[in-house]
Design a protein around this motif. Structure first.
Motif, PDB file in Angstrom:
ATOM      1  N   HIS A 165       0.847  -1.211   0.000  1.00 57.78           N
ATOM      2  CA  HIS A 165       0.000   0.000   0.000  1.00 57.78           C
ATOM      3  C   HIS A 165       0.875   1.251   0.000  1.00 57.78           C
ATOM      4  O   HIS A 165       1.729   1.415   0.872  1.00 57.78           O
ATOM      5  CB  HIS A 165      -0.930   0.018   1.211  1.00 57.78           C
ATOM      6  CG  HIS A 165      -1.911   1.152   1.157  1.00 57.78           C
ATOM      7  ND1 HIS A 165      -2.939   1.213   0.237  1.00 57.78           N
ATOM      8  CD2 HIS A 165      -2.008   2.312   1.877  1.00 57.78           C
ATOM      9  CE1 HIS A 165      -3.632   2.321   0.411  1.00 57.78           C
ATOM     10  NE2 HIS A 165      -3.086   3.009   1.391  1.00 57.78           N
TER      11      HIS A 165
ATOM     12  N   HIS B  18       1.188   5.653  -1.722  1.00 56.21           N
ATOM     13  CA  HIS B  18       0.740   6.757  -2.588  1.00 56.21           C
ATOM     14  C   HIS B  18       1.996   7.557  -2.921  1.00 56.21           C
ATOM     15  O   HIS B  18       2.375   8.477  -2.193  1.00 56.21           O
ATOM     16  CB  HIS B  18      -0.282   7.655  -1.888  1.00 56.21           C
ATOM     17  CG  HIS B  18      -1.411   6.910  -1.244  1.00 56.21           C
ATOM     18  ND1 HIS B  18      -2.399   6.275  -1.970  1.00 56.21           N
ATOM     19  CD2 HIS B  18      -1.696   6.684   0.064  1.00 56.21           C
ATOM     20  CE1 HIS B  18      -3.247   5.713  -1.127  1.00 56.21           C
ATOM     21  NE2 HIS B  18      -2.840   5.923   0.108  1.00 56.21           N
TER      22      HIS B  18
ATOM     23  N   HIS C 255      -9.266   1.713   0.934  1.00 59.37           N
ATOM     24  CA  HIS C 255      -9.016   1.933   2.360  1.00 59.37           C
ATOM     25  C   HIS C 255     -10.264   1.516   3.120  1.00 59.37           C
ATOM     26  O   HIS C 255     -11.369   1.873   2.730  1.00 59.37           O
ATOM     27  CB  HIS C 255      -8.781   3.420   2.643  1.00 59.37           C
ATOM     28  CG  HIS C 255      -7.573   4.006   1.978  1.00 59.37           C
ATOM     29  ND1 HIS C 255      -7.576   4.495   0.686  1.00 59.37           N
ATOM     30  CD2 HIS C 255      -6.310   4.185   2.440  1.00 59.37           C
ATOM     31  CE1 HIS C 255      -6.370   4.957   0.389  1.00 59.37           C
ATOM     32  NE2 HIS C 255      -5.580   4.787   1.430  1.00 59.37           N
TER      33      HIS C 255
ATOM     34  N   ASN D 241       2.313   3.176   2.988  1.00 56.80           N
ATOM     35  CA  ASN D 241       1.262   4.180   2.858  1.00 56.80           C
ATOM     36  C   ASN D 241       1.861   5.456   2.284  1.00 56.80           C
ATOM     37  O   ASN D 241       3.003   5.499   1.878  1.00 56.80           O
ATOM     38  CB  ASN D 241       0.556   4.435   4.186  1.00 56.80           C
ATOM     39  CG  ASN D 241      -0.815   5.074   3.973  1.00 56.80           C
ATOM     40  OD1 ASN D 241      -1.305   5.154   2.847  1.00 56.80           O
ATOM     41  ND2 ASN D 241      -1.431   5.525   5.021  1.00 56.80           N
TER      42      ASN D 241
HETATM   43 ZN   LIG Z   1      -3.454   5.018   1.878  1.00 62.36          ZN
END
Ligand SMILES: [Zn+2]
Length: 449
Positions: free
Chosen positions: A63, A65, A229, A317
């Motif tokens: 996971h 970004h 999410h 994340n």
């Molecule tokens: Zn996230």
């Protein structure tokens, strides 16, 4: 002919399979064979003496970004809770374009490689301009990293009860046609793929029920994985109660998303009975330890989920919540969180490493080929740098020492049989230029003259 032979290594090949003083042979882009000190290794074009260091499968980041590299440690937002934090950053992320997404993906991937990650997903849910994920695939190809893109989406603007401003949401038809385009351009379901695509409406509070349901329909039609999410913040519970009159997990189930096709990020706030139902449904979960601790929103009980049969991976994340992207660090923090909750006997380095390798690969539906080093697996591995000062005195257990005595960085990272990090440095020559470009783009995005 064997291309690369790594000898004199402590091999962590898979859960419950280690070979002290072993060797591992790579032919083209696959693990060819492994052996111990009593077995003769094959002849090879290149021999790397690991000098007794630890070799593990490349860590799998389930996971992320990556675009958030452009707003790391953004001072006005460092003390905000999740929803306020998002709303402080959305106006900056509205400035994303092709060049900034390319360079932030490039830098994120280099950082991940240095932290021992060889396969990463990315959940790209901000689309102020078209074809941004195409730029991510270009960066992944230029670097040589194994990449699982997730086409994220947001449809519910503030005016409709969601979080993002109206210029960051898209209508469902636009999203679905772009998903279909990306899948046909970049999704490679074949063994040994370097690029795959999943569908990922961002969350229940910023994505409509229609896009959730139609993403599921498309995923079933095209045999794709689904990601979102779930249970990241208590405010999501309040939102689902007022919007759907149920908990996030109940809405998730009603929409048909509770299936082995799905992996979710965070999942901090389910009830025990909801966790049991999700385990039965076969979803996988990504724990993001540093991000969860940084934003102060609690953390998934990964050990409890594993005991109930849920496959749990680890993720960095967003670069703007974690502010770093080291999967070694996430692995260590996962171990610490497990011990804080359940005591020192419950969790050691091997359980955490299993989550960072097999667990992450299972989240991506890819554990037949990555996350372990059994013969036939993809040749994605790390020879960990041995910091002599940090490891002084640690002589009884190389795996525990690796996770306890760090920080550890990759000495050598190999992806798909290619050496991408050597002597703790990336082998790409463009890094300096990319860092200069990244600095310019970060100033532009953060509106700093
Ligand atoms: Zn996230």
């Amino acid at each position: 002919m064997i291309d690369i032979l790594i000898c004199d290594a402590h091999l962590y090949l898979d859960q419950d399979w280690e070979i002290p003083g072993g060797w591992i042979a790579i032919e083209k882009n696959r693990i060819h064979s492994v052996g111990g000190p009593q077995q003769s290794p094959p002849q090879a074009g290149r021999v790397i003496n690991a000098g007794g260091r630890l070799v593990t499968p490349g860590l799998v980041n389930a996971h992320h970004h990556m675009y958030q590299n452009l707003t790391r440690s953004y001072a006005p937002a460092t003390r905000l809770r999740l929803f306020a934090w998002l709303q402080a950053l959305y106006p900056l992320w509205a400035g994303l374009d092709a060049d900034s997404v390319y360079v932030s993906t490039y830098i994120a991937m280099i950082e991940l490689l240095l932290g021992g990650c060889t396969t990463s997903m990315d959940h790209m849910y901000i689309h102020p301009r078209p074809r941004l994920i195409d730029e991510q695939f270009r960066a992944a190809r230029d670097i040589g990293m194994r990449f699982y893109a997730t086409r994220g989406s947001m449809t519910r603007a503030q005016a409709d009860g969601g979080l993002p401003p109206s210029d960051l949401v898209q209508d469902e038809d636009t999203i679905l046609s772009d998903c279909e385009r990306l899948v046909s351009a970049f999704h490679d379901p074949a063994p040994g793929a370097m690029g795959r695509v999943a569908l990922g409406p961002v969350s229940m509070f910023s994505a409509s029920e229609r896009i959730m349901r139609e993403s599921l329909t498309m995923a079933e039609r095209l045999d794709l994985r689904l990601h979102t999410h779930l249970g990241e913040d208590m405010e999501e519970d309040d939102f689902c109660l007022s919007m759907y009159n149920c908990t996030p997990t109940e809405q998730f189930e009603r929409m048909g998303w509770a299936s082995p096709r799905t992996w979710v990020a965070h999942y901090i706030y389910p009830s025990p009975s909801e966790v049991t139902r999700m385990a039965k449904a076969g979803i996988s979960v990504v724990q993001c330890p540093s991000s969860n601790m940084m934003i102060g929103g609690g953390s998934a009980d990964a050990l409890d989920m594993r005991e109930r049969g849920i496959k749990v991976g680890l993720g960095c994340n967003g670069s703007a919540t974690t502010d770093h992207a080291s999967m070694w660090m996430e692995t260590r923090n996962a171990m610490l969180l497990g011990r804080v909750s359940h005591g020192p006997a419950a969790m050691g380095a091997r359980e955490a490493l299993d989550m960072a390798t097999r667990g992450g690969a299972a989240c991506l539906g890819w554990d037949d080929e990555i996350g372990h080093l059994r013969p036939g697996a993809c040749a994605d591995l790390v020879i960990w740098h041995a910091n002599e000062v940090a490891l002084a005195g640690a002589i009884t257990d190389p795996v525990e020492a690796w996770l306890r005595c760090g920080p550890a960085v990759a000495g050598t990272s190999i992806v798909n049989g290619r050496v991408l990090v050597e002597n703790c440095q990336p082998t790409m020559t463009a890094l300096k230029d990319m860092l200069r470009e990244h600095a310019q783009q970060a100033r532009r995005i953060q509106k700093i003259a």
